[in-house]
Structures are given as structure tokens and as C-alpha cells.
Design a protein around this motif. Structure first.
Motif, PDB file in Angstrom:
ATOM      1  N   ASP A  11       0.825  -1.207   0.000  1.00  0.00           N
ATOM      2  CA  ASP A  11       0.000   0.000   0.000  1.00  0.00           C
ATOM      3  C   ASP A  11       0.862   1.261   0.000  1.00  0.00           C
ATOM      4  O   ASP A  11       0.601   2.199  -0.757  1.00  0.00           O
ATOM      5  N   LEU A  12       1.881   1.285   0.858  1.00  0.00           N
ATOM      6  CA  LEU A  12       2.751   2.453   0.919  1.00  0.00           C
ATOM      7  C   LEU A  12       3.508   2.633  -0.390  1.00  0.00           C
ATOM      8  O   LEU A  12       3.578   3.738  -0.934  1.00  0.00           O
ATOM      9  N   LEU A  13       4.067   1.569  -0.925  1.00  0.00           N
ATOM     10  CA  LEU A  13       4.795   1.664  -2.190  1.00  0.00           C
ATOM     11  C   LEU A  13       3.866   2.094  -3.329  1.00  0.00           C
ATOM     12  O   LEU A  13       4.265   2.894  -4.178  1.00  0.00           O
ATOM     13  N   ASP A  14       2.631   1.606  -3.326  1.00  0.00           N
ATOM     14  CA  ASP A  14       1.659   2.013  -4.352  1.00  0.00           C
ATOM     15  C   ASP A  14       1.348   3.501  -4.243  1.00  0.00           C
ATOM     16  O   ASP A  14       1.253   4.193  -5.262  1.00  0.00           O
ATOM     17  N   ARG A  15       1.189   4.007  -3.021  1.00  0.00           N
ATOM     18  CA  ARG A  15       0.919   5.443  -2.831  1.00  0.00           C
ATOM     19  C   ARG A  15       2.066   6.288  -3.359  1.00  0.00           C
ATOM     20  O   ARG A  15       1.859   7.406  -3.822  1.00  0.00           O
ATOM     21  N   LEU A  16       3.278   5.760  -3.288  1.00  0.00           N
ATOM     22  CA  LEU A  16       4.446   6.488  -3.783  1.00  0.00           C
ATOM     23  C   LEU A  16       4.629   6.333  -5.287  1.00  0.00           C
ATOM     24  O   LEU A  16       5.490   6.976  -5.876  1.00  0.00           O
ATOM     25  N   GLY A  17       3.855   5.445  -5.897  1.00  0.00           N
ATOM     26  CA  GLY A  17       4.010   5.182  -7.327  1.00  0.00           C
ATOM     27  C   GLY A  17       5.280   4.393  -7.624  1.00  0.00           C
ATOM     28  O   GLY A  17       5.838   4.482  -8.718  1.00  0.00           O
ATOM     29  N   ALA A  18       5.725   3.619  -6.664  1.00  0.00           N
ATOM     30  CA  ALA A  18       6.972   2.856  -6.803  1.00  0.00           C
ATOM     31  C   ALA A  18       6.789   1.684  -7.761  1.00  0.00           C
ATOM     32  O   ALA A  18       5.762   1.018  -7.739  1.00  0.00           O
ATOM     33  N   PRO A  19       7.795   1.420  -8.593  1.00  0.00           N
ATOM     34  CA  PRO A  19       7.721   0.252  -9.469  1.00  0.00           C
ATOM     35  C   PRO A  19       7.790  -1.044  -8.659  1.00  0.00           C
ATOM     36  O   PRO A  19       8.248  -1.040  -7.511  1.00  0.00           O
TER      37      PRO A  19
END
Length: 106
Positions: free
Chosen positions: A67-75
Motif C-alpha cells: 500500500d505504501l509503495l503504491d501510494r508512492l508510485g513505486a515500481p
């Protein structure tokens, strides 16, 4: 026991460590790896690492980490060292520290 290789970065020289199963952040601490971190609880996302090789030697991301990585737009190749868990067994995991934006390398 996996071997974890951390590529050199602005935070320090390349480091190689033998690691058992457990949290990646503990390997970072023990090896003095060139990975930045702060909160150690998936709140700041400072400890992002790019998994260059050996993704299969890590447990899948937890929902909170994803969830956190998705919020950051992380690959998909980015993980949080504080939440990534190593699997037991032989192999090589090669990591590259990430600073700033989701893809800016150290």
C-alpha cells in the motif's frame, strides 16, 4: 543461507553479507549496508531498495508495504528494507539503495 549484495551508493561502499531468514533491515544493520532508514516501521519509506536480482528469495510484500509503495508510485522492483523478509535457503539477492523519488538511485 542467501548471500545479500548491496551495491555501492552515495551512502557507502558495496557490501556483501551472508544472511539467514529474517528482516532485511537487520541484515542492513549488521552489514552496515548503504541503505538509508529512519522509522523502521514502513511509515517514512526511507529504506527503499531496488531488487536487482533474487526477488524469489524474499517473501512477497505485506499489504501494508505494498500500500505504501503504491501510494508512492513505486515500481514493482522496489521494496522497503524494514518490511522485506528474507527466505531461508541458498541464493543471491542483489540490492540497490534508492533515495529521494521512487526511482532515484543513491
Amino acid at each position: 543461507m542467501p548471500t545479500v549484495e548491496f551495491e555501492a551508493s552515495a551512502l557507502g561502499p558495496a557490501v556483501t553479507a551472508e544472511a539467514g531468514a529474517g528482516r532485511l533491515i537487520d541484515v542492513c544493520d549488521d552489514a552496515r549496508a548503504p541503505v538509508a532508514f529512519s522509522c523502521r516501521d514502513a511509515r517514512c519509506a526511507t529504506c527503499r531498495v531496488e531488487v536487482v536480482e533474487g526477488e524469489q528469495l524474499l517473501e512477497p510484500p505485506t499489504r501494508g508495504e505494498r500500500d505504501l509503495l503504491d501510494r508512492l508510485g513505486a515500481p514493482p522492483r522496489l521494496r522497503l528494507a524494514c518490511k522485506a523478509v528474507l527466505r531461508a535457503g541458498p541464493g543471491l539477492i542483489r540490492l540497490r539503495g534508492v533515495i529521494g523519488g521512487t526511482g532515484e538511485r543513491c
